[in-house]
Scaffold this active site. Structure first.
Site, PDB file in Angstrom:
ATOM      1  N   GLU A 251       3.330  -9.655   9.026  1.00 56.59           N
ATOM      2  CA  GLU A 251       2.058 -10.108   8.437  1.00 56.59           C
ATOM      3  C   GLU A 251       2.020  -9.543   7.032  1.00 56.59           C
ATOM      4  O   GLU A 251       1.826  -8.340   6.842  1.00 56.59           O
ATOM      5  CB  GLU A 251       0.867  -9.592   9.259  1.00 56.59           C
ATOM      6  CG  GLU A 251       0.846 -10.087  10.699  1.00 56.59           C
ATOM      7  CD  GLU A 251       0.642 -11.587  10.827  1.00 56.59           C
ATOM      8  OE1 GLU A 251       0.174 -12.210   9.856  1.00 56.59           O
ATOM      9  OE2 GLU A 251       0.970 -12.136  11.891  1.00 56.59           O
ATOM     10  N   CYS A 285      -5.523  -8.312   2.289  1.00 58.66           N
ATOM     11  CA  CYS A 285      -4.465  -9.328   2.230  1.00 58.66           C
ATOM     12  C   CYS A 285      -5.076 -10.688   1.930  1.00 58.66           C
ATOM     13  O   CYS A 285      -4.435 -11.548   1.357  1.00 58.66           O
ATOM     14  CB  CYS A 285      -3.692  -9.364   3.536  1.00 58.66           C
ATOM     15  SG  CYS A 285      -4.731  -9.586   4.983  1.00 58.66           S
TER      16      CYS A 285
HETATM   17  P1  NAD Z   1       3.838  -1.368   2.156  1.00 55.17           P
HETATM   18  O1  NAD Z   1       4.796  -2.441   2.497  1.00 55.17           O
HETATM   19  O2  NAD Z   1       4.116  -0.486   1.017  1.00 55.17           O
HETATM   20  O3  NAD Z   1       3.648  -0.379   3.412  1.00 55.17           O
HETATM   21  C1  NAD Z   1       3.230  -0.821   4.678  1.00 55.17           C
HETATM   22  C2  NAD Z   1       3.753   0.152   5.723  1.00 55.17           C
HETATM   23  O4  NAD Z   1       5.172   0.090   5.724  1.00 55.17           O
HETATM   24  C3  NAD Z   1       3.394   1.612   5.473  1.00 55.17           C
HETATM   25  O5  NAD Z   1       3.139   2.243   6.706  1.00 55.17           O
HETATM   26  C4  NAD Z   1       4.656   2.156   4.834  1.00 55.17           C
HETATM   27  O6  NAD Z   1       4.809   3.544   4.997  1.00 55.17           O
HETATM   28  C5  NAD Z   1       5.710   1.391   5.581  1.00 55.17           C
HETATM   29  N1  NAD Z   1       6.999   1.264   4.900  1.00 55.17           N
HETATM   30  C6  NAD Z   1       7.255   1.262   3.558  1.00 55.17           C
HETATM   31  N2  NAD Z   1       8.583   1.144   3.347  1.00 55.17           N
HETATM   32  C7  NAD Z   1       9.171   1.028   4.562  1.00 55.17           C
HETATM   33  C8  NAD Z   1      10.506   0.860   5.000  1.00 55.17           C
HETATM   34  N3  NAD Z   1      11.531   0.795   4.163  1.00 55.17           N
HETATM   35  N4  NAD Z   1      10.729   0.767   6.323  1.00 55.17           N
HETATM   36  C9  NAD Z   1       9.726   0.811   7.211  1.00 55.17           C
HETATM   37  N5  NAD Z   1       8.437   1.001   6.856  1.00 55.17           N
HETATM   38  C10 NAD Z   1       8.170   1.100   5.541  1.00 55.17           C
HETATM   39  O7  NAD Z   1       2.429  -2.080   2.009  1.00 55.17           O
HETATM   40  P2  NAD Z   1       1.009  -1.400   1.650  1.00 55.17           P
HETATM   41  O8  NAD Z   1       0.954  -1.112   0.204  1.00 55.17           O
HETATM   42  O9  NAD Z   1       0.701  -0.326   2.630  1.00 55.17           O
HETATM   43  O10 NAD Z   1       0.028  -2.605   2.007  1.00 55.17           O
HETATM   44  C11 NAD Z   1      -0.287  -3.628   1.137  1.00 55.17           C
HETATM   45  C12 NAD Z   1       0.328  -4.913   1.625  1.00 55.17           C
HETATM   46  O11 NAD Z   1      -0.032  -5.190   2.972  1.00 55.17           O
HETATM   47  C13 NAD Z   1      -0.174  -6.093   0.830  1.00 55.17           C
HETATM   48  O12 NAD Z   1       0.912  -6.943   0.546  1.00 55.17           O
HETATM   49  C14 NAD Z   1      -1.133  -6.763   1.784  1.00 55.17           C
HETATM   50  O13 NAD Z   1      -1.382  -8.119   1.513  1.00 55.17           O
HETATM   51  C15 NAD Z   1      -0.454  -6.540   3.081  1.00 55.17           C
HETATM   52  N6  NAD Z   1      -1.379  -6.721   4.208  1.00 55.17           N
HETATM   53  C16 NAD Z   1      -1.227  -7.837   4.995  1.00 55.17           C
HETATM   54  C17 NAD Z   1      -2.096  -8.091   6.050  1.00 55.17           C
HETATM   55  C18 NAD Z   1      -1.934  -9.319   6.907  1.00 55.17           C
HETATM   56  O14 NAD Z   1      -2.515  -9.367   7.989  1.00 55.17           O
HETATM   57  N7  NAD Z   1      -1.186 -10.322   6.485  1.00 55.17           N
HETATM   58  C19 NAD Z   1      -3.131  -7.180   6.309  1.00 55.17           C
HETATM   59  C20 NAD Z   1      -3.249  -6.051   5.500  1.00 55.17           C
HETATM   60  C21 NAD Z   1      -2.360  -5.832   4.449  1.00 55.17           C
END
Ligand code: NAD
Length: 475
Positions: A251, A285
């Protein structure tokens, strides 16, 4: 609720520090003071959590769906009982207003209650067959160990949307909350224990993505990865887990557009645009980071929008990096010819405050028009008609949500049919969802799964088709 100074992991029902003994500093977005420290986990901690989950899963799956639903309900009711405490923790670690956090706690509770009901409503199908005396039916089976990795923006719904359906379906889980929101995830884990979720069925591992999230994705004993976060991380997860053919539900982000037609109620369109672009400091998001307005009402809409922006109370974003990223993008856009109509520079006060920002005259292929900035920023675009609006909206790599404001049912339905999005809204904001509605996007917003709703059960279970062939002569 007192947040502990050191937030431990939850592994096999026990609170444990990271094997390395190291921790992460979690600062308050409002003033950059230290809120708490959280376990800085690595591969060793992940391995212990996955092994605990693997050991706990068979007995958990043996419980009936009704029993698992009942435990999910206990947890949801406990969250409701702890509404004030949970909301205060979320407000503090996110720097968001308490009322917003309370609404999110309520959403997490509702998700639990919805999923709990599935215990007595998780129906399969029976089918006819070409062979005589053959009955075919479907049943769901758990996948095994589910890794649940999430973003920070609405930390309680984020963990609730994954944990509730995952454990209900009979999986054991390892949750990896965002490094920015360890406190609410810690409390969720504590309450899960209290509610009777057996040891090992929910494990919580804190830490940075590359250190704690990556080993979880790479672990050969993880059967499913359900991820909410950025497209960049999601792409890496899909490639990595895809190599061992693990199931992956992504997502991801959005560059959501709200279209304002020349027959729209402009007051309502402005009100919904402000809420869609700037609530939760734009860290949604589904936030409306593009406002696509018909030429005939553009000037009137812009004037009212800017007046509305003046009345908004700035909220902090999650981190200094996030604030700097947004600020740099606005500077680059201005350098490329975009006009900054309001905001545009960080506020001169402690904390990570970036004001609600509106830009116009950005080219449709400019960075600011294409990239998700996940902050309080929206760009105005002028269009001549609905076809031009639809083509601009669909010009994005993302396809999460889209909204249209119009008095015409013909325009609304045409837009709904043509727009590339997982959720379409007529005459309101670029919303999220409710617990009984599947939520997700198309194109780079996800991989086609839907969270929430009964659709979530498809993410967390496999379908088994059972053929029953009887011999009437033996009856
Ligand atoms: P991010 O991708 O930086 O991090 C998300 C999660 O992934 C965190 O827990 C982070 O620690 C982890 N992570 C980071 N690198 C990783 C790796 N290499 N391997 C495994 N895990 C890893 O995103 P963010 O800044 O926390 O969130 C913002 C993003 O989330 C935006 O793009 C937003 O649109 C999206 N989002 C989507 C939804 C949806 O339902 N579609 C809902 C909320 C947020």
């Amino acid at each position: 609720m007192v947040i502990p100074e050191e937030i431990p992991n939850l592994v096999d029902g026990r609170a444990v520090p990271a094997a390395s003994g190291q921790s992460i500093e979690k600062l308050r977005p409002t003033d950059e003071t230290l809120l708490c420290r959280a376990a800085r986990s690595g591969a060793e901690d992940v391995a212990a959590a996955v092994s605990a989950a693997r050991a706990a899963q068979p007995a958990w799956a043996e419980r009936t769906a009704v029993e698992r639903g009942d435990i999910v309900r206990e947890l949801a009711l406990l969250l409701r009982e702890m509404r004030d405490e949970l909301s205060a923790v979320v407000a503090e670690e996110m720097g968001k207003p308490l009322e917003l956090a309370q609404g999110e706690t309520d959403a997490a509770v509702e998700m639990g209650l919805f999923v709990a009901g599935e215990g007595r409503r998780s129906y399969g199908r029976t089918m006819t067959a070409s062979m005589p005396h053959r009955t075919v039916l479907t049943m769901r089976q758990p996948l095994g160990v589910a890794a649940l990795i999430m973003s920070f923006n609405t930390p309680l719904p984020n963990i609730a949307w994954k944990v509730f359906p995952a454990i209900f379906c009979g999986n054991a889980t390892v949750a990896k909350p965002s490094e920015h929101t360890p406190a609410s995830a810690w409390l969720f884990g504590e309450l899960a224990r209290e509610a009777g979720v057996p040891d090992g069925v929910l494990n919580v591992i804190h830490g940075f993505g590359p250190e704690a999230g990556a080993p979880l994705v790479e672990h050969p004993d993880v059967d499913l990865i359900s991820f909410t976060g950025s497209a960049t991380t999601g792409r890496w997860i899909n490639e990595t887990a895809g190599r061992r053919l693990a199931k992956v539900c992504l997502e991801l982000g959005g560059k959501n557009a709200l279209v304002v037609c020349d027959d729209a109620d402009i007051d309502a369109a402005v009100r919904w645009s402000l809420a869609s672009a700037f609530s939760n400091a734009g860290q949604r998001c589904a936030s409306a980071s593009r406002l696509v307005v018909f030429d005939g009402v553009y000037d009137a809409f812009r004037e009212q929008l800017l007046a509305g922006v003046q009345g908004l109370e700035p909220q902090p974003v999650i981190s200094r990096e996030s604030m700097d990223r947004i600020s740099d993008a606005v500077q680059r856009a201005a350098g490329e010819g975009a006009t900054v109509l309001s905001g545009g520079e960080r506020l001169d006060r402690p904390g990570w405050y970036f004001p609600p920002t509106v830009v116009e005259n950005a080219a449709s292929d400019a960075e600011i028009s294409r990239t998700e900035l996940f902050g309080p920023l929206t760009a105005l675009f002028r269009v001549g008609d609905l076809e031009e609006a639809i083509s601009l909206v669909n010009g994005s790599a993302y396809g999460l949500t889209a909204a249209i404001h119009t008095a015409s049912v013909h325009r609304a339905m045409h837009f709904a049919e043509r727009v590339q999005a997982g959720v379409v809204v007529v005459n309101a904001g670029t919303h999220g969802s409710e617990p009984h509605m599947g939520f997700g996007g198309v194109k780079e917003s996800g991989t086609g799964w839907r969270e929430a709703g009964v659709e979530a059960l498809d993410v967390y279970s496999d379908l088994k088709v059972v053929n029953l062939v009887v011999d009437p002569l033996s009856a």
